[in-house]
Design an enzyme around this catalytic site. Sequence first.
Site, PDB file in Angstrom:
ATOM      1  N   LYS A 188      -2.608   5.275   3.559  1.00  0.00           N
ATOM      2  CA  LYS A 188      -2.323   6.639   3.092  1.00  0.00           C
ATOM      3  C   LYS A 188      -2.844   7.587   4.159  1.00  0.00           C
ATOM      4  CE  LYS A 188      -3.022   9.654  -0.967  1.00  0.00           C
ATOM      5  NZ  LYS A 188      -3.589   9.737  -2.329  1.00  0.00           N
ATOM      6  N   SER A 201      -0.481  11.225  -6.050  1.00  0.00           N
ATOM      7  CA  SER A 201      -0.236  11.721  -4.719  1.00  0.00           C
ATOM      8  C   SER A 201       0.048  10.617  -3.706  1.00  0.00           C
ATOM      9  CB  SER A 201      -1.439  12.540  -4.224  1.00  0.00           C
ATOM     10  OG  SER A 201      -2.575  11.700  -4.112  1.00  0.00           O
ATOM     11  N   SER A 225      -3.776   9.113  -8.878  1.00  0.00           N
ATOM     12  CA  SER A 225      -2.869   8.977  -7.736  1.00  0.00           C
ATOM     13  C   SER A 225      -2.606   7.567  -7.232  1.00  0.00           C
ATOM     14  CB  SER A 225      -3.360   9.825  -6.570  1.00  0.00           C
ATOM     15  OG  SER A 225      -3.040  11.153  -6.807  1.00  0.00           O
TER      16      SER A 225
END
Length: 485
Positions: free
Chosen positions: A77, A152, A176
């Site tokens: 990420k 997210s 998330s």
Amino acid sequence: MIHRQTLSQLAAALRARKVSSVELVRTYLARIEASQPALNAFVSITAEHALAAAEAADRALAAGRGGPLEGVPIGHKDLFCTAGVRTTCGSRMLENFVSPYDATVVTRLRAAGAVMLGKLNMDEFAMGSSNETSHFGPVRNPWNTALVPGGSSGGSAAAVAARLLPAATATDTGGSIRQPAAFCGITGIKPTYGRVSRYGMIAFASSLDQGGVLAASAEDAAWLLREMAGFDPRDSTSVDAPVPDYPAGLDAPLAGMKIGLLKEFFDTGLDPQYERCVREALAVFERLGATLCEVSLPNISLSVPVYYVVAPAECSSNLARYDGVRFGHRCADARDLQDLYKRSRSEGFGAEVKRRIMTGTYVLSAGYYDAYYLKAQRARRLISAEFARAFGEVDLLMGPTTPTVAFALGAKTADPITMYLNDIYTIGANLAGLPAMSIPCGFAAGLPAGLQIIGPHFAEQRLLQAAHRYQLETDWHVRLPEQYA
Ligand code: GLN
């Protein structure tokens, strides 16, 4: 077909020299390139770097050396700092930021032999539930590109769901990891707060943020988590407790396990088809020898309001460093210092981030602190206490991960509150610092539904074991979106 193999199978095949790391990296890079226009899962694709790392991994394997993940491709990420490769956090503010050091998670996975293929798209500063707040454009759901992948960690989830990678890192502040796992039909684990180092992980809300894994199965998640977890003297909230050999504990039977069904999660706005998937999954656990009972957390309904005081408060403090001087985007031709701060921040941050900073500054300001921030902290304590009480009676708690399956792009962007309500079932675990997972448990209206499993502090082993036993009985986790099968 390589992309249909699990991470643990790939690690074994590499070790047995049935496949080379270069071959794997080339296969996945080709899938990534082909999918990028449709899915936009990546912010940066680090092909050259990956091929060089793969060649080194192949040499290590040929010499009989290498870590447990030697040569296995993964992605990070884009909020885990990577030395020499930009880390954007999905924001214009950090569009050109190249960290001088690696996050601990990145260091550890590299030490285990994993090869990074790129940095994954995400909501700006990890604020969002749909991956629509990224400066680099939305990510799309591989099951249907008109839909959001969740957020997210939407890039990580979409990439794993489309098998552009066998697994990826992600973070979870209010859901998330679990919410995008549910929307994309994959497995995600948010460990106990303090289990995985936050060093080099760009901060959103420091008392809630926790790094974890998105993978194709619980077994794969166990493989990755074993390498990521553990004490880090560079993170003052990291906990100095031994890391169990997660993969080794997966096969233990579930007989006698007590599972509590979260009553409130079934009462509030849960889609009926989604509920059917969850109930059928619970029946599988019963067949595996677990006993089910209902558990009530009377104050859990306060989770969303508490989170939207605490998280913005912490973010307003954490994001103060992006002032165009110390970090981040700097505006052109500033008239004076005030103008420099103002315009750099106005230009660098998107609307959702600004909304959070303003809310956070407000709840922390003199005169409102007691009414909002302090009150939220008290309610947070109550929620933690209710979870603790529940875990006096049951081994695990289960319920849906989200109230509905993935929704259409643009469907909730106009109304922040509706967007925030997506995390109604996931936020509680963050407020209490508990480990929690989402695993695929069926399809509602043709789209993946997620079963959420929450455990007491440091019970990752038990969560993974329950998820693995379920995945031995079911095949939801091996189904792929048609186009990526
Ligand atoms: N969707 C939640 C938010 O917008 C949670 C995000 C997260 O876990 N990083 O804050």
